[in-house]
Enzyme design. Structure first.
Site, PDB file in Angstrom:
ATOM      1  N   LYS A   1      -5.251  15.161  15.567  1.00 19.76           N
ATOM      2  CA  LYS A   1      -6.431  14.945  14.783  1.00 19.76           C
ATOM      3  C   LYS A   1      -7.711  15.233  15.384  1.00 19.76           C
ATOM      4  O   LYS A   1      -8.558  15.786  14.866  1.00 19.76           O
ATOM      5  CB  LYS A   1      -6.306  13.681  14.293  1.00 19.76           C
ATOM      6  CG  LYS A   1      -7.697  13.304  13.359  1.00 19.76           C
ATOM      7  CD  LYS A   1      -7.486  12.266  12.574  1.00 19.76           C
ATOM      8  CE  LYS A   1      -7.739  10.745  13.320  1.00 19.76           C
ATOM      9  NZ  LYS A   1      -7.622   9.591  12.280  1.00 19.76           N
TER      10      LYS A   1
ATOM     11  N   ARG B   1      -2.263  11.499   9.019  1.00 20.77           N
ATOM     12  CA  ARG B   1      -2.706  11.880   7.399  1.00 20.77           C
ATOM     13  C   ARG B   1      -3.339  13.210   7.406  1.00 20.77           C
ATOM     14  O   ARG B   1      -3.798  13.763   6.239  1.00 20.77           O
ATOM     15  CB  ARG B   1      -3.684  10.787   7.010  1.00 20.77           C
ATOM     16  CG  ARG B   1      -3.142   9.469   6.573  1.00 20.77           C
ATOM     17  CD  ARG B   1      -4.414   8.261   6.589  1.00 20.77           C
ATOM     18  NE  ARG B   1      -4.577   7.907   8.130  1.00 20.77           N
ATOM     19  CZ  ARG B   1      -5.351   6.832   8.085  1.00 20.77           C
ATOM     20  NH1 ARG B   1      -5.933   6.019   7.181  1.00 20.77           N
ATOM     21  NH2 ARG B   1      -5.786   6.541   9.556  1.00 20.77           N
TER      22      ARG B   1
ATOM     23  N   GLY C   1      -1.730   0.779  18.209  1.00 22.51           N
ATOM     24  CA  GLY C   1      -2.829   0.354  17.416  1.00 22.51           C
ATOM     25  C   GLY C   1      -4.342   0.487  18.439  1.00 22.51           C
ATOM     26  O   GLY C   1      -4.131   0.558  19.420  1.00 22.51           O
ATOM     27  N   THR C   2      -5.276   0.131  17.808  1.00 20.15           N
ATOM     28  CA  THR C   2      -6.691   0.499  18.599  1.00 20.15           C
ATOM     29  C   THR C   2      -6.984  -0.489  19.550  1.00 20.15           C
ATOM     30  O   THR C   2      -7.569  -0.158  20.496  1.00 20.15           O
ATOM     31  CB  THR C   2      -7.790   0.550  17.483  1.00 20.15           C
ATOM     32  OG1 THR C   2      -7.660  -0.581  16.632  1.00 20.15           O
ATOM     33  CG2 THR C   2      -7.725   1.662  16.489  1.00 20.15           C
TER      34      THR C   2
HETATM   35  C1  UD1 Z   1     -10.207   2.094  12.228  1.00 18.69           C
HETATM   36  C2  UD1 Z   1     -10.409   0.574  12.098  1.00 18.69           C
HETATM   37  C3  UD1 Z   1     -11.068   0.386  10.886  1.00 18.69           C
HETATM   38  C4  UD1 Z   1     -12.535   1.126  10.608  1.00 18.69           C
HETATM   39  C5  UD1 Z   1     -11.847   2.547  10.863  1.00 18.69           C
HETATM   40  C6  UD1 Z   1     -13.148   3.348  11.014  1.00 18.69           C
HETATM   41  C7  UD1 Z   1      -8.849  -0.614  13.242  1.00 18.69           C
HETATM   42  C8  UD1 Z   1      -7.566  -1.496  13.315  1.00 18.69           C
HETATM   43  N1  UD1 Z   1      -9.361  -0.150  12.128  1.00 18.69           N
HETATM   44  O1  UD1 Z   1      -9.498   2.258  11.097  1.00 18.69           O
HETATM   45  O2  UD1 Z   1     -11.654  -1.263  10.810  1.00 18.69           O
HETATM   46  O3  UD1 Z   1     -12.915   0.844   9.391  1.00 18.69           O
HETATM   47  O4  UD1 Z   1     -11.267   2.852  12.000  1.00 18.69           O
HETATM   48  O5  UD1 Z   1     -13.199   4.678  10.940  1.00 18.69           O
HETATM   49  O6  UD1 Z   1      -9.264  -0.390  14.368  1.00 18.69           O
HETATM   50  N2  UD1 Z   1      -5.962   5.435  18.059  1.00 18.69           N
HETATM   51  C9  UD1 Z   1      -5.559   5.450  19.083  1.00 18.69           C
HETATM   52  N3  UD1 Z   1      -4.599   4.812  19.382  1.00 18.69           N
HETATM   53  C10 UD1 Z   1      -3.720   3.904  18.315  1.00 18.69           C
HETATM   54  C11 UD1 Z   1      -4.372   3.907  17.059  1.00 18.69           C
HETATM   55  C12 UD1 Z   1      -5.404   4.842  16.938  1.00 18.69           C
HETATM   56  O7  UD1 Z   1      -5.876   5.780  20.205  1.00 18.69           O
HETATM   57  O8  UD1 Z   1      -2.731   3.486  18.765  1.00 18.69           O
HETATM   58  C13 UD1 Z   1      -7.525   6.000  17.730  1.00 18.69           C
HETATM   59  C14 UD1 Z   1      -7.276   7.293  16.732  1.00 18.69           C
HETATM   60  O9  UD1 Z   1      -7.147   8.313  17.428  1.00 18.69           O
HETATM   61  C15 UD1 Z   1      -8.591   7.127  16.045  1.00 18.69           C
HETATM   62  C16 UD1 Z   1      -9.284   5.769  16.657  1.00 18.69           C
HETATM   63  O10 UD1 Z   1      -8.248   5.210  17.244  1.00 18.69           O
HETATM   64  O11 UD1 Z   1      -9.600   8.266  16.701  1.00 18.69           O
HETATM   65  C17 UD1 Z   1      -9.147   5.106  14.938  1.00 18.69           C
HETATM   66  O12 UD1 Z   1      -7.832   5.213  14.625  1.00 18.69           O
HETATM   67  P1  UD1 Z   1      -7.442   5.342  13.005  1.00 18.69           P
HETATM   68  O13 UD1 Z   1      -5.828   5.369  12.928  1.00 18.69           O
HETATM   69  O14 UD1 Z   1      -7.956   6.616  12.470  1.00 18.69           O
HETATM   70  O15 UD1 Z   1      -7.762   4.006  12.350  1.00 18.69           O
HETATM   71  P2  UD1 Z   1      -8.535   3.631  11.029  1.00 18.69           P
HETATM   72  O16 UD1 Z   1      -7.327   3.741  10.148  1.00 18.69           O
HETATM   73  O17 UD1 Z   1      -9.385   4.950  10.680  1.00 18.69           O
HETATM   74 MG    MG Z   2      -9.791   6.709  11.443  1.00 19.68          MG
END
Ligand code: UD1
Ligand code: MG
Length: 462
Positions: free
Chosen positions: A23, A16, A78-79
């Protein structure tokens, strides 16, 4: 004290942001977001810190260095999947693990400490840090039951209308019992709108197993802001800027208009210094007390001692000593060192040059690759000619020297103490002590030359 570990999630692509730059490396007030997060995490003194990296891993590692350990998430699934990558490093640890996102740059160590305390008080296996968002769009929603106990977190894309209306959001910060966390993560599936392994599902999984799950709602949403796009980046920057500026004002610095003053994290400013609007202070900059930094000045990686006056000028990787002044519209470039009580006036450029105490470079001059002594007067429009198209050359000027206006000092060359350069000279040879150098064609006056000019017969010119 309970053993504590921390995981920082920083592997997501950040689609995004629409950026080539990864990012979490986007800067907020001069430091990448992930640096802000790590700095606050470090203050809570965890035993181990693991940063989850993916795309651009080398860049994040290069930046953070040995402040963290790293686990690679080769594919961004995913997280939940991201946190699982820390398992080999943390699986034997007892105690707490805090999980933080690399894109929430405003969170503070004080908030983390409150989360730990709440987690401890509730005897919980997992505690989520939540906040009430004026506009919860994009965030995971905290779903509580009739008596207010947390049941689950539902991601924006998986919400029904009722869930979407909830304004309590997941900040993306959690405190877990370490062993419980990794056990639960193995049960997370990707059956959801995004086909991802959500860390947030751990809440419901633990709930169903009868574990205590708590949610600590922090009072200010602003601090929990997650940055997913450039709009949020600008909003986070504004909040951080306000924080930085408030601290400086509390320390005795006058900011005429704090809304229009841009000071990066880590800049130091002494008391009774006055800063006018549209000033930008960046990097490793230190400014002393009783200084004046006028409107439109930019100072980067520079040291400014006490009592220095700067008017609408740009200063990069340079030093200004006590009582000196510059501007308007002058430029100090890398390795310029301006002595005490020195005056650098308008439209001057100084690069890799040392200017001795009380010397004056008043107007329209270029001083590059030179060492100037004390009490010198550099006239208007003097140029230190330092470059022959291939190499840079050094010039040295002794003390109490007068360099007349519009002179060129062609390096390599040395002007000894008490020398005098006549205006308009082009100096190519060394000048010995107390000598006067004049290096220009002699003036000749041609009598009655006017008559020879074609305009001589023109009525309008008579
Ligand atoms: C996430 C949360 C959401 C919360 C929000 C707060 C989840 C599923 N959702 O959403 O509930 O309200 O943060 O800001 O957790 N990342 C990884 N590997 C991945 C995906 C993401 O390391 O496979 C990292 C990203 O770099 C980032 C963090 O995890 O620093 C959060 O990921 P992001 O995609 O920003 O999640 P949100 O959609 O913001
Ligand atoms: Mg986020």
């Amino acid at each position: 004290m309970v053993n504590k570990n921390a995981i920082i999630l920083a592997a997501g692509k950040g689609t995004r942001m629409k950026s080539k730059l990864y990012k979490v490396l986007h800067e907020v007030c001069g430091r990448p977001m992930v640096d802000h997060v790590l700095t606050q995490v470090e203050k809570t003194q965890p035993n181990q810190i693991v940063t989850i990296v993916g795309h651009g891993a080398e860049k994040v590692k290069d930046y953070l260095g040995d402040r963290s350990q790293y686990a690679l998430q080769a594919e961004q699934l995913g997280t939940g999947h991201a946190v699982l990558q820390a398992e080999p490093l943390l699986k034997d640890e007892e105690g707490l693990t805090i999980v933080v996102s690399g894109d929430t740059p405003l969170l503070t160590a004080e908030t983390f400490e409150k989360l730990f305390a709440y987690h401890h008080d509730k005897g919980a296996k997992a505690t989520v840090l939540t906040a009430t968002a004026p506009d919860p769009t994009g965030y995971g929603r905290i779903i509580r039951n009739d008596i207010g106990i947390v049941e689950k977190i539902v991601e924006q894309k998986d919400t029904n209308d009722k869930e979407a209306a909830v304004t309590e959001i997941n900040t993306g910060v959690y405190c877990f019992d370490n062993q419980t966390l990794f056990k639960a993560l193995h049960q997370v599936t990707n059956q959801n709108a995004q086909g991802e392994y959500y860390l947030t599902d751990v809440v419901e999984i633990l709930k169903n197993q009868g574990e205590i799950v708590a949610a600590y709602r922090m009072p200010h949403f602003e601090e929990s802001m997650g940055v997913n796009d450039r709009i949020a980046l600008s909003q986070a920057t504004k909040v951080m800027r306000h924080r930085i500026n408030t601290l400086h004002m509390q320390n005795g610095v006058t900011l005429i208009d704090p809304e229009a003053t841009y000071i990066e994290v880590g800049v130091e400013i002494g008391s009774d210094t006055i800063i006018e609007p549209n000033v930008v202070l960046k990097g490793n900059t230190k400014i002393g007390s009783d200084c004046f930094v006028g409107a439109g000045s930019t100072i980067i990686d520079s040291t400014i001692d006490d009592n220095v006056q700067i008017t609408s000028s740009t200063i990069e990787s340079a030093v200004m000593h006590t009582g000196s002044n510059i501007g308007p519209n002058s430029h100090l470039r890398p390795s310029a060192e301006i002595g005490e009580e020195v005056h650098i006036g308008n439209f001057c450029e100084i690069k890799n040059a040392k200017i001795g105490n009380r010397t004056k470079v008043g107007h329209l001059s270029y001083v590059g690759d030179a060492t100037l002594g004390t009490d010198i007067n550099v006239g208007c429009g003097v140029v230190f000619v330092n470059y022959d198209g291939v190499q840079k050359h050094q010039a040295t000027v002794g003390n109490h020297v007068f360099i007349g206006s519009n002179s060129n000092v062609v390096a390599p060359v040395a002007l000894a103490d008490h020398t005098f350069v006549a205006a308009g000279s082009t100096i190519t040879d060394d000048v010995p002590e107390k000598a006067m150098a004049i290096a220009r064609a002699r003036q000749t006056n041609k009598a009655d030359y006017w008559q020879k000019l074609p305009v001589a017969n023109d009525q309008d010119w008579q």
